[in-house]
Design an enzyme around this catalytic site. Structure first.
Site: not given
Ligand code: NDP
Length: 448
Positions: A125, A165
């Site tokens: 990571k 991510d």
């Molecule tokens: P994005 O950046 O596309 O989206 C993240 C989302 O989560 C946004 O809506 C963001 O809101 C919200 N968010 C982030 N931090 C916080 C917080 N502290 N409190 C509340 N909401 C929060 O990321 P992904 O969708 O890619 O990733 C989301 C999760 O999935 C992560 O845990 C990641 O590790 C996991 N993941 C992702 C993969 C992928 O292929 N993308 C694969 C496997 C796991 P805001 O815009 O307000 O920050």
């Protein structure tokens, strides 16, 4: 003191300032108790000590100049946790909360997740405490270029293959890939995944994590004689994982009524209009609050002091798809009180340990992150295969493979849980099934 307790105590002493990493390690080690008791040879091989220590942890300076001409300095990381079953593989996260503990927890989880996919990929990571919010496109580009100026020496298509991510999507991967190509003076398409379709990306990679989560949920419900049709679903986050989980859940006839971002959540009793969310989040990079201004009848609940109002909404299925520890014990109690049937973890470690225990104790089906969100990395590995073959598969071909992989992952979790008499504890099932593969590979490769 047993071998396992001893390892856990030493781990806590050594990493006392890394709570997220300890939480992830504790969850895994706790669920391996019976396996370790059965295999006394692991102690002699120092297996758990080696499994919980990253093979390599790189931290580096990332300097860049903002649009006002000011010098900015961020910290970059790459944690190459375990490469015993393939090149290191795992995403890059750009978020101000990024620190060594979060990088290590994510890298550790990734080792297990990647093993579950059945594909030849090790776990890693990386990322930075850089905050992409409010930055101009040029600032993002300069940051990505500076980040790659250091990262390039640690990665390669047979060495370590980063992806996206939180905060790292197609735009960032494009800038990172461009800079890598320039430095290396070679077209090594397989060095990064999540690329644009024009330059080596895979169809269905963007959708893969969210779709995969719903495929896993479908299998888990099916095993209990249920399906997604007409189920009321809440999905936290509105990023890559959340949006495509929503799309697939809706395709299966579920009614998604709420989504969120870090400022609050929207509730739409008629069902979320995903095209509006995509416009706000993927095109305008705006806030989820805007949805309530655009869709009649939708309501917005502001988050107060980091609270997650979305978990107070009555639903059959909850899909936490935002970030770590976003569903705590109090919120789990609220879900149970409101009759939740299943929780599917789209984000990494979104549920606190006590909340996991509470949900399980109350008969809630829990799809653990390292199994349920493995569709993203699995499809990244399919992207690597296509890059190696210099061929592209159709959307349908990739999606079918993804569906098959997620179905198999569910079976592995179920079989491992059953083998150890753990019923429907898929959290333990996922850890045991992954550990089985990793431990065999590590032992075969000797003490390294
Ligand atoms: P994005 O950046 O596309 O989206 C993240 C989302 O989560 C946004 O809506 C963001 O809101 C919200 N968010 C982030 N931090 C916080 C917080 N502290 N409190 C509340 N909401 C929060 O990321 P992904 O969708 O890619 O990733 C989301 C999760 O999935 C992560 O845990 C990641 O590790 C996991 N993941 C992702 C993969 C992928 O292929 N993308 C694969 C496997 C796991 P805001 O815009 O307000 O920050």
């Amino acid at each position: 003191m047993s071998y396992l307790e001893n390892v856990l105590t030493n781990l806590k002493n050594k990493n006392s300032n890394e709570p997220e990493f300890l939480q992830a390690a504790q969850e895994v080690l706790d669920s391996l108790k019976q396996v370790i008791e059965k295999h006394t040879e692991y102690e002699k091989a120092g297996l758990l000590e080696r499994l919980t220590e990253p093979e390599r942890l790189i931290s580096f300076r990332v300097s860049w100049v903002d649009d006002n001409g000011n010098v900015q300095v961020n910290r970059g990381y790459r944690v190459q946790f375990n490469g015993c079953i393939g090149p290191y593989k795992g995403g890059l996260r750009f978020h101000p909360s990024v620190n060594q503990s979060i990088m290590k927890f994510l890298g550790f989880e990734q080792v297990f997740k990647n093993a579950l996919t059945g594909l030849p990929i090790g776990g890693a990571k990386g990322g930075s405490d850089f905050d992409p919010k409010g930055k101009s496109d040029n600032e993002i580009m300069r940051f990505c270029q500076s980040f790659m100026n250091e990262l390039y020496r640690h990665i390669g298509q047979d060495v370590d293959v980063p992806a996206g991510d939180i905060g790292v999507g197609a735009r960032e991967i494009g800038y990172l890939f461009g800079q890598y190509r320039k430095i290396r003076n070679a077209y090594e398409a397989g060095v990064l995944t999540g690329k644009g379709l024009e330059y080596g990306g895979s169809l269905a990679r963007k959708e893969a994590t969210g779709y995969g989560l719903v495929y896993f949920m479908r299998e888990m419900l099916k095993n209990d004689g249920m399906d997604l049709k007409d189920k009321v679903v809440t999905i936290s986050g509105s990023g890559n994982v959340a949006i495509y989980a929503c799309e697939k859940a809706q395709e299966y006839g579920a009614k998604v009524v709420a989504m969120s971002d870090s400022n609050g959540c929207i509730y739409d009793a008629d069902g979320i209009k995903l095209d509006v969310v995509k416009q706000i989040k993927e095109v305008e990079r705006g806030r989820i609050k805007d949805y309530a201004d655009r869709v009649k009848g939708a309501v917005y609940y502001q988050s107060v002091n980091g609270s997650h109002p979305i978990w107070s909404i009555k639903a059959d299925i909850a899909l936490p798809c935002a970030t770590q520890n976003e569903l705590n014990l109090e919120e789990a109690k609220e879900l149970v009180k409101n009759g939740i049937v299943a929780v599917g973890e789209g984000a990494n470690m979104p549920t606190t340990l006590d909340a996991v225990h509470y949900l399980q104790a109350n008969g809630v089906l829990l799809a653990p992150a390292k199994a349920a969100n493995a569709g993203g990395v699995a499809t990244s590995a399919l992207e690597m295969s296509q890059n190696s073959m210099r061929l592209s598969w159709t959307f349908e071909e990739v999606d079918k493979k993804l569906d098959g992989i997620m179905t198999n992952i569910f079976k592995s979790c179920k079989n491992a849980a059953e083998e150890y008499g753990l019923g429907k504890n898929y959290v333990a099932g996922a850890n045991i099934a992954a550990f089985d593969k990793i431990s065999k590979a590590m032992i075969a490769q000797g003490i390294i």
